[in-house]
Design an enzyme around this catalytic site. Structure first.
Site, PDB file in Angstrom:
ATOM      1  N   GLY A   1       2.034  -4.278  -2.102  1.00  0.00           N
ATOM      2  CA  GLY A   1       1.895  -5.585  -2.733  1.00  0.00           C
ATOM      3  C   GLY A   1       0.548  -5.675  -3.419  1.00  0.00           C
ATOM      4  N   ALA A   2       0.193  -6.846  -3.910  1.00  0.00           N
ATOM      5  CA  ALA A   2      -1.055  -7.000  -4.667  1.00  0.00           C
ATOM      6  C   ALA A   2      -2.273  -6.598  -3.841  1.00  0.00           C
ATOM      7  CB  ALA A   2      -1.181  -8.437  -5.165  1.00  0.00           C
ATOM      8  N   TRP A   3      -2.408  -7.158  -2.633  1.00  0.00           N
ATOM      9  CA  TRP A   3      -3.594  -6.898  -1.826  1.00  0.00           C
ATOM     10  C   TRP A   3      -3.586  -5.471  -1.299  1.00  0.00           C
ATOM     11  CZ3 TRP A   3      -8.237  -6.800  -1.362  1.00  0.00           C
ATOM     12  CH2 TRP A   3      -9.015  -7.015  -0.224  1.00  0.00           C
ATOM     13  N   GLY A   4      -2.438  -4.971  -0.858  1.00  0.00           N
ATOM     14  CA  GLY A   4      -2.366  -3.606  -0.387  1.00  0.00           C
ATOM     15  C   GLY A   4      -2.727  -2.607  -1.473  1.00  0.00           C
TER      16      GLY A   4
ATOM     17  N   LYS B   1      -3.196 -20.714   6.789  1.00  0.00           N
ATOM     18  CA  LYS B   1      -3.646 -21.103   5.446  1.00  0.00           C
ATOM     19  C   LYS B   1      -2.532 -20.946   4.419  1.00  0.00           C
ATOM     20  CE  LYS B   1      -5.814 -16.653   4.261  1.00  0.00           C
ATOM     21  NZ  LYS B   1      -5.034 -16.371   3.049  1.00  0.00           N
TER      22      LYS B   1
ATOM     23  N   ARG C   1      -0.874 -17.155  -4.026  1.00  0.00           N
ATOM     24  CA  ARG C   1       0.535 -17.147  -4.448  1.00  0.00           C
ATOM     25  C   ARG C   1       1.329 -18.239  -3.743  1.00  0.00           C
ATOM     26  NH1 ARG C   1       2.597 -11.410  -2.139  1.00  0.00           N
ATOM     27  NH2 ARG C   1       0.451 -10.897  -2.646  1.00  0.00           N
ATOM     28  N   ASN C   2       0.907 -18.619  -2.516  1.00  0.00           N
ATOM     29  CA  ASN C   2       1.613 -19.679  -1.806  1.00  0.00           C
ATOM     30  C   ASN C   2       1.388 -21.032  -2.480  1.00  0.00           C
ATOM     31  OD1 ASN C   2       2.764 -18.507   0.936  1.00  0.00           O
ATOM     32  ND2 ASN C   2       0.812 -17.487   0.535  1.00  0.00           N
TER      33      ASN C   2
END
Length: 464
Positions: free
Chosen positions: A52-55, A287, A349-350
């Site tokens: 994913g984005a962070w990974g 969060k 993204r949330n």
């Protein structure tokens, strides 16, 4: 001290207070290799599971810092094969490539440019693992990364890994690590695992309790909790890769968190270490829950600063209340923890998902895995926290009504998000009604109740 780095007189101190240590990347790599008992010629093997984005950004940061030392470290990222890139995304990717001269030249040198031309024309289908090798994350097309070594066979990726980065959504962590456990049955050494996942699951038997991603990994693999850490902080993946100044905390056992904090730290990405794994990991899930509501409030009030600040006061008080249910002396919602909450409410993204739902541009029927964004982890976390905190066995004394109620009754925003996202009994406008507290309860009252320790429930973490 900053994290585990001893500040010496020769170091440079930046205006933002961070410390630049003269230890170069090779020296830091050698230090970690030594701690792990690596002999000369024995590669330190690091793999990120999940792209994913962070990974993907995390893997790219390591590649940029340490990838040049190929005789000392092997860096890889695993993702599932077979995910096709749709035509619209391929066209957008082509525009991104042509807007970046450095990326364009790199692809031409690698003889890879033509396939992006063909994809734009519809003459070829690209796949997510294919473009990741060229430095493009499907969930973050606008931010080109460095080329990455991509492995699509999970066994090949992890069987001999010394350090495993969990870049999976919390909803996929258990399943994938149960698969990984099959390949580790004959291992002689215990790997170190750093989890980036933010989310929880709820279990009701034998007593209601939460399961965090580090606990999922422990149960799935048998790797001791001492070797499983959590890393989180106030960051947006694309901004970190573009070298916006950021910080994070790696939480877990002192044995590993201090050397890993030093290894991961970069001039623009400061990593501190902390012992309070529970609070940080739970806050990582919370969060995302409240970020969805923040996005709804922003969309429904035309970005009203007043409305968003009212929401912030209420949601942070609920977060504090919930963490005090889970741990007797949690890390206070201040400093990096507060900043992590703030940035997620602001631009995660949330929050984006909440905005799109409130505007009617997304439907709940589309699920929580959105093309170009990945998994919206806050949705499952809403269900888990509500289910957990609605159990009558956890009843607490309501301060106003002086009668026992489930803890969720003191969390009106969480209740409302559950009715909107999970039960679908109400529309997004209900979130604004939840802010209009007819009982005139000051959010500070909820914090004071929590800090009185009267509601602490160690059983929520599976403790006696």
């Amino acid at each position: 001290m900053v994290g585990s780095i001893e500040v010496k007189s020769g170091n440079n101190v930046y205006s933002n207070g961070s410390v630049h240590n003269h230890n170069g990347p090779e020296e830091k790599l050698d230090e970690l290799r030594q701690i792990l008992g690596k002999a000369n010629g024995d590669l330190l093997r690091i793999v990120c599971v999940g792209a994913g984005a962070w990974g993907s950004v995390f893997a790219a940061l390591l590649q940029d810092s340490y990838g040049q030392f190929r005789d000392k470290v092997q860096l890889r990222i695993w993702r599932r094969a077979g995910r096709a890139v749709d035509r619209a995304t391929a066209e957008h990717l082509f525009e991104v490539i042509n807007s970046r001269e450095d990326v364009l030249r790199r692809l031409i040198r690698r003889c890879a440019y033509l396939k992006y031309v063909e994809a734009r024309l519809g003459d070829r289908t690209l796949y997510a693992d294919e473009i990741l090798k060229d430095g493009f994350c499907l969930n973050m097309i606008d931010t080109p990364l460095c080329p990455l070594k991509v492995v699509t066979n999970l066994q090949e990726a992890v069987w001999d890994a010394d350090v495993v980065i969990n870049g999976l959504p919390s909803t996929e962590t258990r399943e994938v690590f149960m698969e990984i456990s099959k390949y580790w049955k004959e291992r002689l050494t215990v790997p170190i695992i750093i989890s980036l996942a933010k989310g929880i699951e709820a279990e009701l038997d034998p007593v209601p309790h939460i399961i965090t991603p580090t606990q999922m990994i422990n149960r799935a693999t048998g790797v001791p909790l001492e070797n499983i850490l959590y890393l989180g902080g106030p960051n947006i993946a694309s901004e970190i890769y573009n070298k916006e100044y950021a910080n994070a905390r790696i939480c877990g056992s002192e044995k590993w968190r201090k050397p890993l904090a030093k290894f991961l730290r970069q001039p623009h990405f400061i990593v501190w270490d902390n012992s309070d794994l529970v609070t940080h990991e739970v806050m990582g899930g919370l969060k995302n829950v409240y970020a969805i509501g923040a996005g709804m409030v922003a969309a429904l009030t035309n970005e009203s600063a007043t409305s968003k600040s009212v929401y912030f006061a209420h949601c942070t008080s609920e977060m504090i209340f919930i963490t005090y249910l889970l741990t007797e002396e949690p890390e206070r919602l201040a400093g990096p923890l507060l900043a992590d909450t703030y940035v997620t409410l602001l631009k995660g993204r949330n929050a984006w998902y909440g905005q799109m739902i409130a505007k009617g541009e997304l439907s709940l029927d589309m699920g929580d895995s959105i093309s170009g964004k990945g998994t919206i982890q806050g949705v499952s976390a809403v269900g888990a926290f509500y289910e957990l905190l609605s159990q009558s066995s956890l009843n607490v004394l309501h301060p106003g009504e002086n009668k026992p109620v489930a803890p969720v009754e003191l969390c009106p925003i969480l209740k409302t998000l559950y009715k909107i996202l999970i039960k679908r009994e109400q529309g997004p406008m209900a979130i604004l009604q939840a802010l209009r507290d007819e009982n005139l309860n000051d959010p500070r009252d909820r914090i004071e109740i929590a800090q009185s320790h009267a509601f602490y429930r160690p059983s929520l973490l599976g403790q006696p």
